[in-house]
Design an enzyme around this catalytic site. Sequence first.
Site, short mmCIF file in Angstrom:
data_model
loop_
_atom_site.label_atom_id
_atom_site.label_comp_id
_atom_site.label_asym_id
_atom_site.label_seq_id
_atom_site.Cartn_x
_atom_site.Cartn_y
_atom_site.Cartn_z
N HIS A 137 5.18 10.64 3.99
CA HIS A 137 5.36 9.35 4.65
C HIS A 137 6.76 9.15 5.30
O HIS A 137 7.26 7.88 4.99
CB HIS A 137 5.04 8.24 3.79
CG HIS A 137 3.51 8.55 3.22
ND1 HIS A 137 2.31 8.47 3.92
CD2 HIS A 137 3.01 9.10 1.91
CE1 HIS A 137 1.46 9.00 3.03
NE2 HIS A 137 1.84 9.24 2.01
N HIS A 165 0.83 -1.22 -0.06
CA HIS A 165 -0.11 -0.04 -0.06
C HIS A 165 0.98 1.16 0.05
O HIS A 165 0.60 2.18 -0.80
CB HIS A 165 -0.91 0.09 1.28
CG HIS A 165 -1.85 1.14 1.28
ND1 HIS A 165 -3.21 1.17 0.47
CD2 HIS A 165 -1.80 2.32 2.01
CE1 HIS A 165 -3.48 2.60 0.52
NE2 HIS A 165 -2.92 3.14 1.59
#
Length: 98
Positions: A77, A67
Site C-alpha cells: 500500500h 481502514h
Amino acid sequence: PGVTDSTPFGDIASNLYYSTTIAGKVRFIALNNYVPFHQGTPQYQFFQSELAKFDRRTTPWLIVAVHAAPYHTYATHYKEIECFMSLYEPLWYGKVDV
C-alpha cells in the site's frame, strides 16, 4: 454514511465510517480512506462533528481507526494514505488518544 450509536449496523452502505461508545468510557470513530474524505465531504463533516461534541468528562478516551494503516513500512500500500493523513492527522493532535 456517518453511522452513530442510534443507527442500525445492518446496511453496509451506511457503515462506510461510523462512531460508537464502548462501555460508556471509550468513543470509537472509524474512518474510511477509500471514500471521499477531503474538506467539505460528508465524512469530513462527520468527523468534525464528532470531535466537536466529544466530551472527556463523560467519555475519557477517544480512539480513531482508519481502514488503511496510517503508519507503516510501505511494504504494501505504498503512499496509499498520505493525502488522508495530511487532512486528518492535524485534527487529531490534542484530541485523539489512540
